[in-house]
Enzyme design. Structure first.
Site, PDB file in Angstrom:
ATOM      1  N   GLY A   1      37.936  35.494  45.176  1.00 59.09           N
ATOM      2  CA  GLY A   1      38.406  36.351  46.268  1.00 59.09           C
ATOM      3  C   GLY A   1      39.821  36.855  46.090  1.00 59.09           C
ATOM      4  O   GLY A   1      40.438  37.334  47.045  1.00 59.09           O
ATOM      5  N   SER A   2      40.341  36.798  44.856  1.00 59.74           N
ATOM      6  CA  SER A   2      41.734  37.255  44.683  1.00 59.74           C
ATOM      7  C   SER A   2      41.838  38.768  44.861  1.00 59.74           C
ATOM      8  O   SER A   2      42.855  39.265  45.357  1.00 59.74           O
ATOM      9  CB  SER A   2      42.286  36.816  43.326  1.00 59.74           C
ATOM     10  OG  SER A   2      41.662  37.504  42.277  1.00 59.74           O
ATOM     11  N   ASN A   3      40.813  39.509  44.477  1.00 52.99           N
ATOM     12  CA  ASN A   3      40.867  40.960  44.688  1.00 52.99           C
ATOM     13  C   ASN A   3      40.756  41.302  46.172  1.00 52.99           C
ATOM     14  O   ASN A   3      41.407  42.232  46.638  1.00 52.99           O
ATOM     15  CB  ASN A   3      39.780  41.667  43.872  1.00 52.99           C
ATOM     16  CG  ASN A   3      40.208  41.842  42.431  1.00 52.99           C
ATOM     17  OD1 ASN A   3      41.042  42.690  42.128  1.00 52.99           O
ATOM     18  ND2 ASN A   3      39.675  41.009  41.547  1.00 52.99           N
TER      19      ASN A   3
ATOM     20  N   ARG B   1      25.948  39.687  41.664  1.00 50.62           N
ATOM     21  CA  ARG B   1      24.529  40.004  41.559  1.00 50.62           C
ATOM     22  C   ARG B   1      24.350  41.508  41.378  1.00 50.62           C
ATOM     23  O   ARG B   1      25.149  42.301  41.864  1.00 50.62           O
ATOM     24  CB  ARG B   1      23.777  39.555  42.816  1.00 50.62           C
ATOM     25  CG  ARG B   1      23.681  38.044  42.946  1.00 50.62           C
ATOM     26  CD  ARG B   1      22.873  37.369  41.860  1.00 50.62           C
ATOM     27  NE  ARG B   1      21.494  37.818  41.833  1.00 50.62           N
ATOM     28  CZ  ARG B   1      20.493  37.208  42.464  1.00 50.62           C
ATOM     29  NH1 ARG B   1      20.721  36.116  43.169  1.00 50.62           N
ATOM     30  NH2 ARG B   1      19.271  37.692  42.393  1.00 50.62           N
TER      31      ARG B   1
ATOM     32  N   ASN C   1      33.420  49.521  42.107  1.00 50.40           N
ATOM     33  CA  ASN C   1      33.378  48.173  41.541  1.00 50.40           C
ATOM     34  C   ASN C   1      34.605  47.964  40.662  1.00 50.40           C
ATOM     35  O   ASN C   1      35.115  48.920  40.073  1.00 50.40           O
ATOM     36  CB  ASN C   1      32.111  48.031  40.688  1.00 50.40           C
ATOM     37  CG  ASN C   1      31.999  46.672  40.010  1.00 50.40           C
ATOM     38  OD1 ASN C   1      32.190  45.630  40.643  1.00 50.40           O
ATOM     39  ND2 ASN C   1      31.681  46.670  38.714  1.00 50.40           N
TER      40      ASN C   1
ATOM     41  N   HIS D   1      35.743  45.868  37.273  1.00 56.82           N
ATOM     42  CA  HIS D   1      35.142  45.134  36.147  1.00 56.82           C
ATOM     43  C   HIS D   1      36.256  44.718  35.175  1.00 56.82           C
ATOM     44  O   HIS D   1      37.127  45.533  34.854  1.00 56.82           O
ATOM     45  CB  HIS D   1      34.116  46.026  35.441  1.00 56.82           C
ATOM     46  CG  HIS D   1      33.402  45.319  34.341  1.00 56.82           C
ATOM     47  ND1 HIS D   1      32.341  44.458  34.571  1.00 56.82           N
ATOM     48  CD2 HIS D   1      33.619  45.313  33.006  1.00 56.82           C
ATOM     49  CE1 HIS D   1      31.929  43.960  33.412  1.00 56.82           C
ATOM     50  NE2 HIS D   1      32.685  44.463  32.449  1.00 56.82           N
TER      51      HIS D   1
ATOM     52  N   GLU E   1      23.224  53.447  39.461  1.00 58.42           N
ATOM     53  CA  GLU E   1      22.127  52.522  39.141  1.00 58.42           C
ATOM     54  C   GLU E   1      22.282  51.896  37.762  1.00 58.42           C
ATOM     55  O   GLU E   1      21.775  50.807  37.514  1.00 58.42           O
ATOM     56  CB  GLU E   1      20.791  53.234  39.274  1.00 58.42           C
ATOM     57  CG  GLU E   1      20.387  53.387  40.725  1.00 58.42           C
ATOM     58  CD  GLU E   1      18.993  53.933  40.856  1.00 58.42           C
ATOM     59  OE1 GLU E   1      18.038  53.211  40.519  1.00 58.42           O
ATOM     60  OE2 GLU E   1      18.869  55.108  41.266  1.00 58.42           O
TER      61      GLU E   1
ATOM     62  N   GLU F   1      44.189  43.997  37.964  1.00 57.15           N
ATOM     63  CA  GLU F   1      43.156  44.373  38.950  1.00 57.15           C
ATOM     64  C   GLU F   1      43.752  44.476  40.346  1.00 57.15           C
ATOM     65  O   GLU F   1      43.386  45.363  41.120  1.00 57.15           O
ATOM     66  CB  GLU F   1      42.027  43.342  38.952  1.00 57.15           C
ATOM     67  CG  GLU F   1      41.199  43.350  37.686  1.00 57.15           C
ATOM     68  CD  GLU F   1      40.051  42.350  37.732  1.00 57.15           C
ATOM     69  OE1 GLU F   1      39.120  42.514  36.950  1.00 57.15           O
ATOM     70  OE2 GLU F   1      40.094  41.407  38.546  1.00 57.15           O
TER      71      GLU F   1
HETATM   72  C1  GRF Z   1      37.338  40.021  38.677  1.00 56.20           C
HETATM   73  O1  GRF Z   1      37.823  39.731  37.415  1.00 56.20           O
HETATM   74  C2  GRF Z   1      36.484  41.252  38.668  1.00 56.20           C
HETATM   75  O2  GRF Z   1      36.831  42.164  37.681  1.00 56.20           O
HETATM   76  C3  GRF Z   1      35.101  40.720  38.385  1.00 56.20           C
HETATM   77  O3  GRF Z   1      35.056  39.494  39.050  1.00 56.20           O
HETATM   78  C4  GRF Z   1      36.368  38.961  39.167  1.00 56.20           C
HETATM   79  C5  GRF Z   1      36.576  38.646  40.613  1.00 56.20           C
HETATM   80  O4  GRF Z   1      37.745  37.929  40.827  1.00 56.20           O
HETATM   81  N1  GRF Z   1      34.088  41.668  38.762  1.00 56.20           N
HETATM   82  P1  GRF Z   1      38.153  37.556  42.286  1.00 56.20           P
HETATM   83  O5  GRF Z   1      36.986  36.857  42.959  1.00 56.20           O
HETATM   84  O6  GRF Z   1      38.529  38.827  43.013  1.00 56.20           O
HETATM   85  O7  GRF Z   1      39.333  36.652  42.135  1.00 56.20           O
END
Ligand code: GRF
Length: 202
Positions: free
Chosen positions: A16-18, A89, A105, A107, A141, A173
């Site tokens: 959940g850091s993002n 998922r 998203n 990534h 998709e 990120e």
């Molecule tokens: C991130 O590295 C993101 O790129 C990937 O999953 C990770 C999620 O990190 N899709 P967090 O849960 O936001 O810390």
């Protein structure tokens, strides 16, 4: 958009850091959006605590592919933009089509390299690349293959292991994702074929 703020729904499964980075920018008035709901498929994940810390309603979805309850919850909260922030998922085609152009998203690689899986950082290390990074893109998709909004490069250092490299990627990120949400909220993103034109950027 209500009151100038785009309503954002976040799907997340892990640390959940993002989500925390989005909510911190929101707290500073710099997100251009408001996270109105968080959905998770993993009720034991740390992301639950992050949502709770910022008083954002969080729901556990019964169907992790988003076929049943996810859209209902998002629409019920008036969500205008869906952010996948570490959602682990693959979503159902129907769900992706419904939100196409309104779902992004993050990534942890420079797509199209190391897309399509959950081990992009490990795979980049194993391949021996000298630089990797992160990508924010619209969700289509085709997994991890939608139009790219923004990318940031991160050098791979000689003594990196997966955890160290992933940590430096996450730091990037945490800048890139809120910036993309803000650009979307300000109506500055236009998709032209595979390209995303960002108004106000060089
Ligand atoms: C991130 O590295 C993101 O790129 C990937 O999953 C990770 C999620 O990190 N899709 P967090 O849960 O936001 O810390």
């Amino acid at each position: 958009m209500v009151g100038g703020l785009t309503k954002v729904g976040v799907l997340a499964s892990g640390r959940g850091s993002n989500l925390g980075a989005l909510l911190e920018q929101q707290r500073l008035g710099a997100l251009g959006g408001e996270v109105v709901v968080v959905l998770t498929n993993r009720p034991d994940a740390p992301v639950v605590e992050v949502a709770s810390k910022y008083d954002v309603p969080l729901f556990t979805i019964a169907d992790p592919r988003g076929q049943t309850d996810a859209s209902v919850l998002l629409k019920g909260h008036g969500v205008e933009l869906v952010v996948l922030a570490g959602y682990d998922r693959i979503l159902a085609s129907e769900f992706v089509r419904e939100w196409e152009g309104r779902m992004i998203n993050i990534h942890p690689s420079l797509l199209p390299a190391f897309g399509g899986g959950l081990h992009a950082v490990r795979d980049a290390l194993a391949y021996g690349v000298k630089a990797t990074g992160c990508t924010v893109h619209f969700v289509t998709e085709d997994v991890d293959a939608g139009p790219i909004i923004s990318q940031a490069a991160v050098p791979v250092l000689p003594d990196d292991d997966e955890a160290r490299l992933a940590k430096r990627i996450r730091e990037k990120e945490h800048q890139l994702l809120p910036e993309a949400v803000r650009a979307y909220a300000e109506g500055r993103l236009t998709v032209v074929g595979r390209r995303v034109v960002i108004e106000g950027s060089a």
